[in-house]
Motif scaffolding. Structure first.
Motif, PDB file in Angstrom:
ATOM      1  N   TYR A  92     -10.253  12.151 -22.084  1.00 42.83           N
ATOM      2  CA  TYR A  92      -9.719  13.500 -22.126  1.00 42.83           C
ATOM      3  C   TYR A  92      -8.204  13.455 -22.001  1.00 42.83           C
ATOM      4  O   TYR A  92      -7.659  12.559 -21.379  1.00 42.83           O
ATOM      5  CB  TYR A  92     -10.262  14.329 -20.948  1.00 42.83           C
ATOM      6  N   VAL A  93      -7.548  14.457 -22.574  1.00 41.94           N
ATOM      7  CA  VAL A  93      -6.115  14.649 -22.359  1.00 41.94           C
ATOM      8  C   VAL A  93      -5.952  15.971 -21.633  1.00 41.94           C
ATOM      9  O   VAL A  93      -6.567  16.971 -22.000  1.00 41.94           O
ATOM     10  CB  VAL A  93      -5.333  14.658 -23.689  1.00 41.94           C
ATOM     11  N   VAL A  94      -5.121  15.954 -20.598  1.00 37.80           N
ATOM     12  CA  VAL A  94      -4.858  17.165 -19.831  1.00 37.80           C
ATOM     13  C   VAL A  94      -3.520  17.727 -20.292  1.00 37.80           C
ATOM     14  O   VAL A  94      -2.488  17.055 -20.175  1.00 37.80           O
ATOM     15  CB  VAL A  94      -4.817  16.880 -18.314  1.00 37.80           C
ATOM     16  N   THR A  95      -3.549  18.933 -20.852  1.00 32.83           N
ATOM     17  CA  THR A  95      -2.328  19.593 -21.317  1.00 32.83           C
ATOM     18  C   THR A  95      -2.541  21.097 -21.360  1.00 32.83           C
ATOM     19  O   THR A  95      -3.656  21.568 -21.576  1.00 32.83           O
ATOM     20  CB  THR A  95      -1.886  19.097 -22.696  1.00 32.83           C
ATOM     21  N   ASN A  96      -1.465  21.808 -21.180  1.00 33.13           N
ATOM     22  CA  ASN A  96      -1.483  23.256 -21.329  1.00 33.13           C
ATOM     23  C   ASN A  96      -0.592  23.670 -22.499  1.00 33.13           C
ATOM     24  O   ASN A  96      -0.315  24.835 -22.690  1.00 33.13           O
ATOM     25  CB  ASN A  96      -0.994  23.915 -20.024  1.00 33.13           C
ATOM     26  N   ASP A  97      -0.150  22.720 -23.276  1.00 39.25           N
ATOM     27  CA  ASP A  97       0.756  22.900 -24.408  1.00 39.25           C
ATOM     28  C   ASP A  97      -0.081  23.172 -25.666  1.00 39.25           C
ATOM     29  O   ASP A  97      -0.788  22.284 -26.147  1.00 39.25           O
ATOM     30  CB  ASP A  97       1.589  21.621 -24.543  1.00 39.25           C
ATOM     31  N   SER A  98       0.006  24.383 -26.205  1.00 39.78           N
ATOM     32  CA  SER A  98      -0.831  24.775 -27.347  1.00 39.78           C
ATOM     33  C   SER A  98      -0.655  23.908 -28.585  1.00 39.78           C
ATOM     34  O   SER A  98      -1.650  23.481 -29.178  1.00 39.78           O
ATOM     35  CB  SER A  98      -0.604  26.246 -27.693  1.00 39.78           C
ATOM     36  N   PRO A  99       0.589  23.628 -29.034  1.00 36.48           N
ATOM     37  CA  PRO A  99       0.716  22.772 -30.220  1.00 36.48           C
ATOM     38  C   PRO A  99       0.146  21.367 -30.002  1.00 36.48           C
ATOM     39  O   PRO A  99      -0.513  20.815 -30.885  1.00 36.48           O
ATOM     40  CB  PRO A  99       2.226  22.722 -30.466  1.00 36.48           C
ATOM     41  N   LEU A 100       0.373  20.801 -28.827  1.00 32.27           N
ATOM     42  CA  LEU A 100      -0.173  19.476 -28.535  1.00 32.27           C
ATOM     43  C   LEU A 100      -1.697  19.548 -28.490  1.00 32.27           C
ATOM     44  O   LEU A 100      -2.386  18.667 -29.010  1.00 32.27           O
ATOM     45  CB  LEU A 100       0.389  18.938 -27.220  1.00 32.27           C
ATOM     46  N   ARG A 101      -2.210  20.575 -27.893  1.00 34.73           N
ATOM     47  CA  ARG A 101      -3.661  20.755 -27.815  1.00 34.73           C
ATOM     48  C   ARG A 101      -4.285  20.779 -29.213  1.00 34.73           C
ATOM     49  O   ARG A 101      -5.293  20.113 -29.469  1.00 34.73           O
ATOM     50  CB  ARG A 101      -3.936  22.056 -27.068  1.00 34.73           C
ATOM     51  N   ARG A 102      -3.660  21.520 -30.138  1.00 35.33           N
ATOM     52  CA  ARG A 102      -4.169  21.575 -31.517  1.00 35.33           C
ATOM     53  C   ARG A 102      -4.133  20.196 -32.177  1.00 35.33           C
ATOM     54  O   ARG A 102      -5.076  19.799 -32.872  1.00 35.33           O
ATOM     55  CB  ARG A 102      -3.369  22.580 -32.345  1.00 35.33           C
ATOM     56  N   ARG A 103      -3.027  19.473 -31.979  1.00 35.58           N
ATOM     57  CA  ARG A 103      -2.917  18.119 -32.543  1.00 35.58           C
ATOM     58  C   ARG A 103      -4.052  17.227 -32.046  1.00 35.58           C
ATOM     59  O   ARG A 103      -4.650  16.478 -32.815  1.00 35.58           O
ATOM     60  CB  ARG A 103      -1.583  17.463 -32.151  1.00 35.58           C
ATOM     61  N   LEU A 104      -4.327  17.307 -30.766  1.00 32.01           N
ATOM     62  CA  LEU A 104      -5.357  16.463 -30.160  1.00 32.01           C
ATOM     63  C   LEU A 104      -6.747  16.850 -30.647  1.00 32.01           C
ATOM     64  O   LEU A 104      -7.543  15.978 -31.028  1.00 32.01           O
ATOM     65  CB  LEU A 104      -5.282  16.552 -28.641  1.00 32.01           C
ATOM     66  N   LEU A 105      -7.047  18.138 -30.654  1.00 33.74           N
ATOM     67  CA  LEU A 105      -8.361  18.583 -31.113  1.00 33.74           C
ATOM     68  C   LEU A 105      -8.584  18.210 -32.573  1.00 33.74           C
ATOM     69  O   LEU A 105      -9.690  17.816 -32.959  1.00 33.74           O
ATOM     70  CB  LEU A 105      -8.521  20.088 -30.892  1.00 33.74           C
ATOM     71  N   ASP A 106      -7.535  18.294 -33.409  1.00 32.30           N
ATOM     72  CA  ASP A 106      -7.634  17.893 -34.811  1.00 32.30           C
ATOM     73  C   ASP A 106      -7.947  16.404 -34.952  1.00 32.30           C
ATOM     74  O   ASP A 106      -8.548  15.977 -35.937  1.00 32.30           O
ATOM     75  CB  ASP A 106      -6.344  18.215 -35.570  1.00 32.30           C
TER      76      ASP A 106
END
Length: 125
Positions: A92-106
């Protein structure tokens, strides 16, 4: 863990390590929960921690919390890129950063982020 994840205790009143233990099991203190922080994140926290602003205080606390994690070197010097470089979809990656979150989920990486006022939740890709 990324920069804003380590700043959440001050900025969002989230007890990050307690929440991760609740979600994932284990304990940082007992060594059964292995948290990794890229060196670029530590460097960013150090830069942000100068001064007396709320952000600086949050970064200073985040820097202290990073000492309880395993620091890993990457080829990326930008913190978000370093987090992506380390993510392989098995952790898992822990982040609250929306653009980073999208990159990771993609990329197929599950993300732990803030949900509600002061709790964390897992988003699967």
């Amino acid at each position: 863990m990324d920069t804003n994840a380590l700043m959440m205790p001050v900025e969002c009143d989230v007890r990050v390590f307690d929440e991760l233990a609740r979600l994932l099991g284990g304990s940082v203190e007992e060594g059964t929960l292995d948290l990794v922080v890229p060196r670029a994140v530590v460097d960013e926290l150090e830069k942000l921690s100068s001064g007396g602003s709320e952000e600086a205080v949050a970064a200073s606390v985040g820097r202290d919390l990073a000492d309880r994690c395993r620091t890993v070197d990457t080829t990326a010097s930008y913190a978000d890129d370093a987090v992506v470089e380390l993510s392989d979809g098995s952790d898992y990656v822990v982040t609250n950063d929306s653009p980073l979150r999208r990159r990771l989920l993609d990329r197929g990486v599950p993300v732990v982020s803030r949900r509600g006022r002061n709790t964390l939740a897992i988003t699967e890709p």
